[in-house]
Design a protein around this motif. Structure first.
Motif, PDB file in Angstrom:
ATOM      1  N   ARG A  56    -126.910  15.789 -25.831  1.00 26.38           N
ATOM      2  CA  ARG A  56    -125.919  17.091 -25.282  1.00 26.38           C
ATOM      3  C   ARG A  56    -124.758  16.164 -25.677  1.00 26.38           C
ATOM      4  O   ARG A  56    -123.269  16.651 -25.455  1.00 26.38           O
ATOM      5  N   ASP A  57    -124.415  14.803 -25.122  1.00 24.71           N
ATOM      6  CA  ASP A  57    -122.449  14.349 -25.841  1.00 24.71           C
ATOM      7  C   ASP A  57    -122.738  14.569 -26.900  1.00 24.71           C
ATOM      8  O   ASP A  57    -121.265  14.697 -27.718  1.00 24.71           O
ATOM      9  N   SER A  60    -121.439  18.014 -27.847  1.00 32.72           N
ATOM     10  CA  SER A  60    -120.466  17.817 -26.592  1.00 32.72           C
ATOM     11  C   SER A  60    -118.977  17.972 -27.456  1.00 32.72           C
ATOM     12  O   SER A  60    -117.797  18.171 -27.586  1.00 32.72           O
ATOM     13  N   ASN A  63    -117.988  20.467 -30.636  1.00 35.31           N
ATOM     14  CA  ASN A  63    -117.896  21.114 -29.835  1.00 35.31           C
ATOM     15  C   ASN A  63    -116.018  20.921 -30.183  1.00 35.31           C
ATOM     16  O   ASN A  63    -115.591  21.864 -29.945  1.00 35.31           O
ATOM     17  N   ASP A  72    -114.835  16.869 -22.613  1.00 34.32           N
ATOM     18  CA  ASP A  72    -115.839  17.377 -22.884  1.00 34.32           C
ATOM     19  C   ASP A  72    -115.270  19.191 -22.417  1.00 34.32           C
ATOM     20  O   ASP A  72    -116.188  19.414 -21.313  1.00 34.32           O
ATOM     21  N   PHE A  74    -118.486  20.625 -22.608  1.00 33.67           N
ATOM     22  CA  PHE A  74    -118.985  21.736 -21.175  1.00 33.67           C
ATOM     23  C   PHE A  74    -119.493  20.756 -19.851  1.00 33.67           C
ATOM     24  O   PHE A  74    -119.628  21.341 -18.719  1.00 33.67           O
ATOM     25  N   TYR A  75    -117.412  20.714 -19.894  1.00 33.60           N
ATOM     26  CA  TYR A  75    -117.352  20.458 -17.983  1.00 33.60           C
ATOM     27  C   TYR A  75    -118.548  19.094 -17.334  1.00 33.60           C
ATOM     28  O   TYR A  75    -119.185  19.690 -15.964  1.00 33.60           O
ATOM     29  N   VAL A  80    -127.445  21.649 -22.165  1.00 34.20           N
ATOM     30  CA  VAL A  80    -126.954  22.928 -22.072  1.00 34.20           C
ATOM     31  C   VAL A  80    -128.372  23.952 -23.510  1.00 34.20           C
ATOM     32  O   VAL A  80    -129.428  23.277 -24.351  1.00 34.20           O
ATOM     33  N   GLU A 123    -120.502  25.176 -34.675  1.00 37.73           N
ATOM     34  CA  GLU A 123    -121.502  23.462 -34.594  1.00 37.73           C
ATOM     35  C   GLU A 123    -122.442  23.540 -36.166  1.00 37.73           C
ATOM     36  O   GLU A 123    -122.355  22.460 -36.382  1.00 37.73           O
ATOM     37  N   ASN A 148    -123.220  28.487 -26.264  1.00 39.63           N
ATOM     38  CA  ASN A 148    -123.955  27.584 -25.490  1.00 39.63           C
ATOM     39  C   ASN A 148    -124.087  27.980 -24.486  1.00 39.63           C
ATOM     40  O   ASN A 148    -122.835  27.951 -23.537  1.00 39.63           O
ATOM     41  N   ILE A 150    -124.122  26.515 -20.767  1.00 40.82           N
ATOM     42  CA  ILE A 150    -123.983  25.307 -19.780  1.00 40.82           C
ATOM     43  C   ILE A 150    -125.078  25.750 -18.578  1.00 40.82           C
ATOM     44  O   ILE A 150    -124.317  26.328 -17.128  1.00 40.82           O
TER      45      ILE A 150
END
Length: 173
Positions: A56-57, A60, A63, A72, A74-75, A80, A123, A148, A150
């Motif tokens: 995930r990281d 992120s 992205n 980030d 993805f907040y 995701v 991505e 994506n 999220i």
């Protein structure tokens, strides 16, 4: 909640709690995605569910680099769900978009917060994106990233809806 209520009360979330999402809720959101309409019933999309924090990281960070940011995108969302679709199907972008919509609305119905994050196309055109798909036995050249989705729990209440624009609907009677 009924369908129309879900559609009119869902909001995009841009601030998530780090709390994990129960797998059974993720599975329900995923299933809703699989029931989206697709052109000629071809079911061109696939969904890659990412709950592994390291991956995930990684996604992120990728992205963020694409949009030339160090935040980030993805907040803080812990989940995701990446929608990709087969490039050889003419309706693949529309098909994948409907999958995204179904998942966003299903998440809301289940009490989860969500948001559509762009740049999935870029991505999965990158070497890092190719490697993620290769781990799943997928050929990245066959798919285009659509979006994506999220998921997680909102860190704050959803905002009120923005007023709908006056010229949204035209009628021919």
């Amino acid at each position: 909640m009924n369908t129309l209520e879900a559609l009119t009360t869902r909001r995009s979330c841009r601030n998530f709690k780090p709390d994990p999402v129960p797998p059974e809720l993720i599975d329900q959101v995923l299933e809703a995605g699989t029931f989206a309409p697709t052109g000629m019933g071809r079911q061109s999309p696939i969904i890659v569910a990412i709950t592994n924090k390291e991956v995930r990281d990684q996604l992120s960070a990728l992205n963020a680099r694409i949009m030339e940011s160090d935040g980030d995108p993805f907040y803080g969302a812990p989940v995701v769900l990446v929608v990709l679709a087969r490039k050889d199907v003419p309706t693949h972008v529309y098909d994948g978009s409907l999958v995204m919509g179904n998942m966003l609305n299903a998440a809301h119905d289940l009490g989860l917060a969500s948001c559509w994050i762009h740049r999935a196309k870029e991505e999965f055109e990158s070497p890092e994106g190719h490697e993620i798909l290769a781990r799943l036995g997928l050929d990245a050249s066959e798919y285009e990233g659509i979006g994506n989705c999220i998921l997680g729990y909102a860190a704050e209440p959803a905002p009120a809806p923005a007023p709908r624009k006056a010229d949204y609907i035209y009628r021919i009677v």
